[in-house]
Write a protein that holds these residues in place. Structure first.
Motif, PDB file in Angstrom:
ATOM      1  N   SER A  61      11.193  35.441 -10.752  1.00 23.60           N
ATOM      2  CA  SER A  61      10.045  35.811  -9.804  1.00 23.60           C
ATOM      3  C   SER A  61      10.110  35.228  -8.719  1.00 23.60           C
ATOM      4  CB  SER A  61       8.632  35.510 -10.540  1.00 23.60           C
ATOM      5  OG  SER A  61       8.491  33.938 -10.692  1.00 23.60           O
ATOM      6  N   HIS A 119       8.082  40.453  -8.622  1.00 19.92           N
ATOM      7  CA  HIS A 119       7.435  39.966  -7.268  1.00 19.92           C
ATOM      8  C   HIS A 119       6.127  38.884  -7.752  1.00 19.92           C
ATOM      9  CE1 HIS A 119       5.371  39.521  -3.368  1.00 19.92           C
ATOM     10  NE2 HIS A 119       6.629  39.639  -2.903  1.00 19.92           N
ATOM     11  N   MET A 154      11.661  46.977  -2.313  1.00 19.62           N
ATOM     12  CA  MET A 154      12.146  46.061  -2.901  1.00 19.62           C
ATOM     13  C   MET A 154      13.369  46.261  -3.994  1.00 19.62           C
ATOM     14  SD  MET A 154       9.025  43.600  -3.906  1.00 19.62           S
ATOM     15  CE  MET A 154       7.559  43.257  -2.440  1.00 19.62           C
ATOM     16  N   LEU A 188      14.064  37.211  -4.122  1.00 14.82           N
ATOM     17  CA  LEU A 188      14.251  38.443  -5.123  1.00 14.82           C
ATOM     18  C   LEU A 188      15.539  39.365  -4.848  1.00 14.82           C
ATOM     19  CD1 LEU A 188      10.926  39.617  -6.371  1.00 14.82           C
ATOM     20  CD2 LEU A 188      12.419  38.091  -7.617  1.00 14.82           C
ATOM     21  N   GLY A 227       7.542  45.730  -8.873  1.00 16.26           N
ATOM     22  CA  GLY A 227       7.230  45.548  -7.579  1.00 16.26           C
ATOM     23  C   GLY A 227       6.951  46.588  -6.787  1.00 16.26           C
ATOM     24  N   THR A 255      12.166  38.634   6.920  1.00 15.14           N
ATOM     25  CA  THR A 255      11.132  38.470   5.915  1.00 15.14           C
ATOM     26  C   THR A 255      10.123  37.788   6.707  1.00 15.14           C
ATOM     27  OG1 THR A 255      11.986  36.598   4.798  1.00 15.14           O
ATOM     28  CG2 THR A 255      12.719  38.702   4.107  1.00 15.14           C
ATOM     29  N   ASP A 271       9.581  35.731  -3.777  1.00 14.84           N
ATOM     30  CA  ASP A 271       9.121  36.911  -2.789  1.00 14.84           C
ATOM     31  C   ASP A 271      10.362  37.698  -2.520  1.00 14.84           C
ATOM     32  OD1 ASP A 271      11.003  35.145  -1.307  1.00 14.84           O
ATOM     33  OD2 ASP A 271       9.557  34.021  -0.360  1.00 14.84           O
ATOM     34  N   SER A 272       9.992  38.306  -1.473  1.00 14.97           N
ATOM     35  CA  SER A 272      11.109  39.463  -1.091  1.00 14.97           C
ATOM     36  C   SER A 272      12.665  39.189  -1.051  1.00 14.97           C
ATOM     37  CB  SER A 272      10.744  40.304  -0.082  1.00 14.97           C
ATOM     38  OG  SER A 272       9.371  40.934   0.062  1.00 14.97           O
TER      39      SER A 272
END
Length: 332
Positions: free
Chosen positions: A33, A19, A59, A39, A55, A131, A35-36
């Motif tokens: 890499s 993350h 996640m 990923l 993370g 999100t 964000d939620s």
């Protein structure tokens, strides 16, 4: 150590995922890499059989839910403080309280910062996950259900969505029953401990010091902070916005320190133009738990056949939670 990690990743057919809030040493070596949402989507679609997720716990769970055939490991099963503020029992109590107020038709929307059990319970009521990057789209869908929206666990994101759309909001357990019944978005009383650090006074300080500075914040910040900002967005949206600016443009960013630190490092001889919007270091303690040594230990254990911090979920919970996540991905 980094060479050994890369060698083991290749041997084990594993993908190293990090993350954006992770330490520099982790992000620099990661295969992926983000964000939620990014990923969860990309890791679940990877051809690799194993995912090494750096993370916090929810996640890793999200990847396992979306791709149950993969083995998901975490060098550190760190815990998001916001996700810990709600579990299955708290969700049930909240629904019971809402019904005691005479609110029978409820459409739950859970922020991805929640555990698999909560996502499963949201799915049972026909709800969906969101999100920070797709929350506006998910809200549009939720409003069409003609039910009371119960937004959890982050009250700030819920309140900011309400303000953005000209809707009434209230916080369960804080506001009166009358205000709850009048609200179009009812928020659970959870929050991000890092994003609570940013205040209107911080914004006033930077604007007084640098009159032309831009203020950029995450929607997990308090509504009074979001209202004063020049740009509000998810982690990925913040990165895109800040990196699109002229290097000479000063900007103060209200989100986790590691991300802000990496955004626009000044070149030799240049002045600092990217600042952290806080008088204290807004560093997420759990996101910073994972080290290169932890990653190496995890990989070595897997090579020896050990189930090292492997994410395992009850099939029924995983299947129900997947419905809410799949709906989110479809809508976004």
């Amino acid at each position: 150590m980094k060479q050994t990690i890369r060698k083991l990743l290749n041997e084990l057919d594993a993908l190293l995922v990090a993350h954006f809030y992770q330490r520099d040493e982790i992000v620099e070596i990661a295969d992926l890499s983000g964000d939620s949402l990014e990923l969860a989507r990309k890791a679940s679609q990877s051809e690799k059989s194993k995912i090494i997720f750096c993370g916090v716990g929810f996640m890793g769970q999200s990847v396992k839910i979306l791709a149950p055939q993969k083995r998901v490991f975490m060098p550190k099963i760190a815990c998001c403080s916001m996700a810990r503020m709600i579990d299955g029992s708290y969700f049930d109590k909240s629904i019971t309280l809402l019904k005691s107020y005479g609110i029978a038709e409820i459409f739950p929307v859970t922020y991805i910062n929640s555990n698999a059990e909560v996502k499963a319970k949201v799915a049972e009521l026909g709800g969906v996950v969101c999100t920070s990057s797709n929350a506006a789209k998910i809200l549009d869908f939720a409003l069409k259900q003609n039910k009371k929206i119960f937004f959890l666990p982050d009250r700030c994101l819920g309140q900011n969505l309400a303000i953005q759309n000209g809707l009434k909001s209230a916080v369960l357990g804080v506001d009166s029953m009358e205000k709850i019944k009048e609200a179009e978005i009812i928020c659970y009383d959870g929050f991000c401990s890092v994003h609570q650090l940013f205040t209107p006074q911080d914004i006033e300080f930077f604007r007084e010091k640098f009159p032309n500075i831009l203020i950029v914040v995450h929607p997990e910040c308090q509504p009074e902070v979001v209202k004063m900002a020049d740009f509000v967005g998810s982690t990925s949206q913040i990165i895109k916005f800040v990196q699109s600016l002229e290097e000479s443009q000063k900007v103060a960013v209200g989100t986790e320190f590691n991300l802000v630190h990496r955004l626009r490092k000044p070149k030799k001889g240049q002045e600092q133009n990217t600042f952290v919007l806080s008088s204290t270091k807004p560093e997420c303690p759990t996101m910073n738990e994972t080290t290169l040594k932890d990653v190496l230990q995890c990989l070595e254990a897997i090579k020896q056949g050990e189930s090292y911090n492997e994410i395992l979920l009850e099939l029924e919970i995983a299947n129900r939670a997947k419905k809410a996540l799949d709906k989110m991905l479809q809508l976004s």
